[in-house]
Every structure is written in C-alpha cells, then in structure tokens.
Design a protein around this motif. Sequence first.
Motif, PDB file in Angstrom:
ATOM      1  N   ALA A 141      11.677   6.066  -1.669  1.00 35.59           N
ATOM      2  CA  ALA A 141      11.114   7.335  -1.164  1.00 35.59           C
ATOM      3  C   ALA A 141      10.368   7.221   0.253  1.00 35.59           C
ATOM      4  O   ALA A 141      10.462   6.325   0.576  1.00 35.59           O
ATOM      5  CB  ALA A 141      10.207   8.126  -1.993  1.00 35.59           C
ATOM      6  N   SER A 142      11.004   8.259   1.135  1.00 33.90           N
ATOM      7  CA  SER A 142      10.297   8.361   2.396  1.00 33.90           C
ATOM      8  C   SER A 142       8.961   8.553   2.134  1.00 33.90           C
ATOM      9  O   SER A 142       8.384   8.904   0.901  1.00 33.90           O
ATOM     10  CB  SER A 142      10.705   9.577   3.154  1.00 33.90           C
ATOM     11  OG  SER A 142      10.689  11.020   2.303  1.00 33.90           O
ATOM     12  N   LYS A 143       7.978   7.975   3.050  1.00 32.04           N
ATOM     13  CA  LYS A 143       6.567   7.783   2.857  1.00 32.04           C
ATOM     14  C   LYS A 143       6.206   9.548   2.508  1.00 32.04           C
ATOM     15  O   LYS A 143       4.984   9.452   1.627  1.00 32.04           O
ATOM     16  CB  LYS A 143       5.950   7.631   4.255  1.00 32.04           C
ATOM     17  CG  LYS A 143       4.246   7.511   4.380  1.00 32.04           C
ATOM     18  CD  LYS A 143       4.087   6.918   5.439  1.00 32.04           C
ATOM     19  CE  LYS A 143       2.340   6.686   5.245  1.00 32.04           C
ATOM     20  NZ  LYS A 143       1.772   6.370   6.666  1.00 32.04           N
ATOM     21  N   ASP A 144       6.494  10.522   2.858  1.00 26.69           N
ATOM     22  CA  ASP A 144       6.338  12.027   2.462  1.00 26.69           C
ATOM     23  C   ASP A 144       6.801  12.408   1.274  1.00 26.69           C
ATOM     24  O   ASP A 144       6.707  13.690   0.937  1.00 26.69           O
ATOM     25  CB  ASP A 144       6.474  13.006   3.854  1.00 26.69           C
ATOM     26  CG  ASP A 144       7.998  13.219   4.051  1.00 26.69           C
ATOM     27  OD1 ASP A 144       8.708  12.505   3.368  1.00 26.69           O
ATOM     28  OD2 ASP A 144       8.136  13.816   5.110  1.00 26.69           O
ATOM     29  N   PRO A 152      17.865  14.687   0.039  1.00 34.23           N
ATOM     30  CA  PRO A 152      16.828  15.216  -0.258  1.00 34.23           C
ATOM     31  C   PRO A 152      16.184  14.749  -1.718  1.00 34.23           C
ATOM     32  O   PRO A 152      16.743  14.249  -2.704  1.00 34.23           O
ATOM     33  CB  PRO A 152      16.837  16.941  -0.223  1.00 34.23           C
ATOM     34  CG  PRO A 152      18.326  17.013  -0.623  1.00 34.23           C
ATOM     35  CD  PRO A 152      19.044  15.715   0.077  1.00 34.23           C
ATOM     36  N   MET A 153      14.997  14.861  -1.978  1.00 34.35           N
ATOM     37  CA  MET A 153      14.336  14.148  -2.969  1.00 34.35           C
ATOM     38  C   MET A 153      14.432  15.318  -4.348  1.00 34.35           C
ATOM     39  O   MET A 153      14.160  16.501  -3.927  1.00 34.35           O
ATOM     40  CB  MET A 153      12.873  14.271  -3.055  1.00 34.35           C
ATOM     41  CG  MET A 153      11.947  13.552  -3.979  1.00 34.35           C
ATOM     42  SD  MET A 153      12.207  11.935  -4.494  1.00 34.35           S
ATOM     43  CE  MET A 153      11.637  11.088  -2.941  1.00 34.35           C
ATOM     44  N   PRO A 154      15.144  14.901  -5.221  1.00 37.30           N
ATOM     45  CA  PRO A 154      15.313  15.913  -6.242  1.00 37.30           C
ATOM     46  C   PRO A 154      14.201  16.433  -6.935  1.00 37.30           C
ATOM     47  O   PRO A 154      13.055  16.031  -6.964  1.00 37.30           O
ATOM     48  CB  PRO A 154      16.153  15.163  -7.356  1.00 37.30           C
ATOM     49  CG  PRO A 154      16.218  13.816  -6.760  1.00 37.30           C
ATOM     50  CD  PRO A 154      15.687  13.725  -5.523  1.00 37.30           C
ATOM     51  N   PRO A 155      14.293  17.488  -7.588  1.00 34.50           N
ATOM     52  CA  PRO A 155      13.122  18.232  -8.126  1.00 34.50           C
ATOM     53  C   PRO A 155      12.654  17.391  -9.120  1.00 34.50           C
ATOM     54  O   PRO A 155      11.279  17.478  -9.279  1.00 34.50           O
ATOM     55  CB  PRO A 155      13.791  19.480  -8.907  1.00 34.50           C
ATOM     56  CG  PRO A 155      15.025  19.813  -8.063  1.00 34.50           C
ATOM     57  CD  PRO A 155      15.637  18.543  -7.671  1.00 34.50           C
ATOM     58  N   ASP A 156      13.375  16.713 -10.049  1.00 28.37           N
ATOM     59  CA  ASP A 156      12.797  15.501 -11.089  1.00 28.37           C
ATOM     60  C   ASP A 156      12.293  14.343 -10.404  1.00 28.37           C
ATOM     61  O   ASP A 156      11.992  13.471 -11.296  1.00 28.37           O
ATOM     62  CB  ASP A 156      13.847  15.385 -11.970  1.00 28.37           C
ATOM     63  CG  ASP A 156      15.072  14.822 -11.628  1.00 28.37           C
ATOM     64  OD1 ASP A 156      15.196  14.542 -10.467  1.00 28.37           O
ATOM     65  OD2 ASP A 156      15.829  14.218 -12.417  1.00 28.37           O
ATOM     66  N   GLY A 157      12.332  14.041  -9.312  1.00 26.46           N
ATOM     67  CA  GLY A 157      11.651  12.943  -8.433  1.00 26.46           C
ATOM     68  C   GLY A 157      12.625  11.836  -8.413  1.00 26.46           C
ATOM     69  O   GLY A 157      13.878  11.972  -8.351  1.00 26.46           O
ATOM     70  N   ARG A 166       0.753  -1.213   0.043  1.00 25.54           N
ATOM     71  CA  ARG A 166       0.171  -0.169   0.274  1.00 25.54           C
ATOM     72  C   ARG A 166       0.948   1.180   0.132  1.00 25.54           C
ATOM     73  O   ARG A 166       0.963   2.016   1.076  1.00 25.54           O
ATOM     74  CB  ARG A 166      -1.009  -0.144   1.311  1.00 25.54           C
ATOM     75  CG  ARG A 166      -2.025  -0.970   1.162  1.00 25.54           C
ATOM     76  CD  ARG A 166      -2.716  -1.364   2.378  1.00 25.54           C
ATOM     77  NE  ARG A 166      -1.747  -2.263   3.119  1.00 25.54           N
ATOM     78  CZ  ARG A 166      -2.052  -2.753   4.344  1.00 25.54           C
ATOM     79  NH1 ARG A 166      -3.122  -2.392   5.070  1.00 25.54           N
ATOM     80  NH2 ARG A 166      -1.133  -3.471   5.069  1.00 25.54           N
ATOM     81  N   PRO A 167       1.643   1.551  -1.089  1.00 27.47           N
ATOM     82  CA  PRO A 167       2.418   2.654  -0.986  1.00 27.47           C
ATOM     83  C   PRO A 167       1.767   3.980  -0.924  1.00 27.47           C
ATOM     84  O   PRO A 167       2.716   4.944  -0.600  1.00 27.47           O
ATOM     85  CB  PRO A 167       3.093   2.615  -2.557  1.00 27.47           C
ATOM     86  CG  PRO A 167       2.212   1.976  -3.538  1.00 27.47           C
ATOM     87  CD  PRO A 167       1.529   0.599  -2.409  1.00 27.47           C
ATOM     88  N   HIS A 168       0.732   4.086  -1.036  1.00 32.06           N
ATOM     89  CA  HIS A 168      -0.069   5.480  -0.949  1.00 32.06           C
ATOM     90  C   HIS A 168      -0.584   5.486   0.487  1.00 32.06           C
ATOM     91  O   HIS A 168      -0.961   6.703   0.767  1.00 32.06           O
ATOM     92  CB  HIS A 168      -1.016   5.847  -1.951  1.00 32.06           C
ATOM     93  CG  HIS A 168      -0.782   5.160  -3.148  1.00 32.06           C
ATOM     94  ND1 HIS A 168      -1.344   4.114  -3.513  1.00 32.06           N
ATOM     95  CD2 HIS A 168       0.343   5.529  -4.025  1.00 32.06           C
ATOM     96  CE1 HIS A 168      -0.819   3.686  -4.916  1.00 32.06           C
ATOM     97  NE2 HIS A 168       0.137   4.500  -5.214  1.00 32.06           N
ATOM     98  N   GLY A 226       7.410   3.312   6.411  1.00 31.09           N
ATOM     99  CA  GLY A 226       7.887   4.638   5.989  1.00 31.09           C
ATOM    100  C   GLY A 226       8.515   4.652   4.800  1.00 31.09           C
ATOM    101  O   GLY A 226       9.393   5.795   4.529  1.00 31.09           O
ATOM    102  N   LEU A 227       8.172   3.799   3.954  1.00 31.50           N
ATOM    103  CA  LEU A 227       9.033   3.746   2.825  1.00 31.50           C
ATOM    104  C   LEU A 227       7.991   3.610   1.627  1.00 31.50           C
ATOM    105  O   LEU A 227       6.943   2.599   1.655  1.00 31.50           O
ATOM    106  CB  LEU A 227       9.867   2.563   2.409  1.00 31.50           C
ATOM    107  CG  LEU A 227      11.170   2.750   3.646  1.00 31.50           C
ATOM    108  CD1 LEU A 227      12.003   1.356   3.595  1.00 31.50           C
ATOM    109  CD2 LEU A 227      12.052   3.933   3.242  1.00 31.50           C
ATOM    110  N   THR A 228       8.379   4.316   0.427  1.00 25.94           N
ATOM    111  CA  THR A 228       7.286   3.975  -0.913  1.00 25.94           C
ATOM    112  C   THR A 228       8.009   4.185  -2.067  1.00 25.94           C
ATOM    113  O   THR A 228       9.210   4.542  -2.376  1.00 25.94           O
ATOM    114  CB  THR A 228       6.208   5.188  -0.757  1.00 25.94           C
ATOM    115  OG1 THR A 228       5.302   4.768  -1.618  1.00 25.94           O
ATOM    116  CG2 THR A 228       6.727   6.535  -0.803  1.00 25.94           C
TER     117      THR A 228
END
Length: 258
Positions: free
Chosen positions: A227-230, A247-252, A175-177, A200-202
């Motif tokens: 990714a982290s859950k958020d 950190p999450m890069p702007p392109d995902g 349930r990734p969402h 906490g991972l998706t």
Amino acid sequence: MRLAGAVLLALLPTAALADTIDHVETRADAPDGWDHDRPAWPVWAQLSHPTDRYDHDVLGGLPPWEVLEVGAVSCGACRHGSENTWVRLPKELVFEDVAPRLWDVTGDGRPEIVVVESHIAKGARLAVWSYADIGGDLTRLATTPFIGQPHRWLAPAGIADFDGDGRVEIAYVDRPHLQADLVFVRLEGDGLVETLRLPGLTNHRIGEMTISGGQRDCGAGPELVLASKDWTRVMRVRGGQVAELGPMPPDGLRVPPC
C-alpha cells in the motif's frame, strides 16, 4: 492438516481474544525424496508461550511470544512425525510477529525460520534461525540491527531474488505505521545487510492481526504488492522500481491476479 506456507491461529475456548490465542504457526511439507543422508528439513514452526512483558500491542489480539518451536523430518517420504526443538528468548526479548516463516535464506534449498524479534528497550529486528539437524539446536543465523527504540516494529513482506543477481533478498517494511520504508536485505555472514530502501510503502495497520499485501510473479520477475503510506493506492515494486496498480479497493489490500 498441512497447508504449505499457511499461517494458522490456534484458538482455545475462552472469552477474550487476547486470551484465546495459544500459538501461531506455519506448516509446509518436505519434498519427496529428501533422504536420511541430508540435513533435517523443517516442516513446521510456531510461536508459543504468550507473555505480557512487552506492552506494544501493535498486532491487536496477538500477544508477544517467548518461545520459537520448530519441527523437522529427516526425509521427504517420512510420515511418522517430526523431531522437535525449541528456544526461549531471554527476558529482554520477545517474538513479535503474526507467525514464523519457513523461507530459504541461504539458497541451499532448505528453509530457515524468519521471524520478528523485539527488544524491550531497542524495538524490533528481523532474525533468521537455523535448524541444522535432527537432535540439534536452533541457532540464530543472522539479524538486522534493532530499530533503536521501544515500540517500533517491522513487517516482513517477502523473499526472492528481487534484483536478478542470483541471490535472494528479504523484503520488509520498516516501521509501517511511521517511517513506511520498504527495505531489502541480504544475508552476509552473520548479518542481514541492507541493499535497497524505498520510501512511502506499507503493509500493516496498527491493531491488525495480519500483514497485508504479498508477493507474486507475473512473468517479468518477482514483485511485491503493498500500500501507499496513506493507504489510498495499491503499489507494485519490481526490480527496485515502484509503480501504482490502482486505487485501494474497499475491502483492503490484496494481491491482485496477474
């Protein structure tokens, strides 16, 4: 064209995206030297026959599918085409996935087919299908339990010996969402048995037609990038331990180089 492990979207010349996708497939070559005295080697698998009998729409323009098709060759040097077989799910089930995967789950060196199935009343499960030989049938080798309610999905993440015990595990996000748990399972008899769960991972956002992140090995063993859950951080999982890569890069979410 054959791309090892590649996911291909077959497009038809019609207007709406949901109507243009005829099938999704994965292709990979058999190894040279695979001979006629050994079992058939699956070289492609695809999901086809889109259906509207399950109204989840978690994958955006990708519909659920009724049919899994597999092609196999009897030797690595064969270049004259493949023998094909297929299975159609009963009306209470659909394939709900971006594409089937050609993964060696049994450890015999020959790939099985790993795919997400969903029940209209029980939600998703992970299934492993086997193609035993040329002229044979597709058989369901093992599954996880269904999640337990409709419109609940899981997203495969990778396959490797993640814990170093000499046996492979399949990793997926439950349930990734919603739940966003990374789960590791191992083939035991006719079941896929959970060995580890990390919260906490998706690796997927609702409506996206691809599963993000992936798998790499930088010399210290296989690891997953998620990714982290958020969705604010890029995370690494190796040997059952979770670490932040940045950190999450702007392109995902992408798998960064080692």
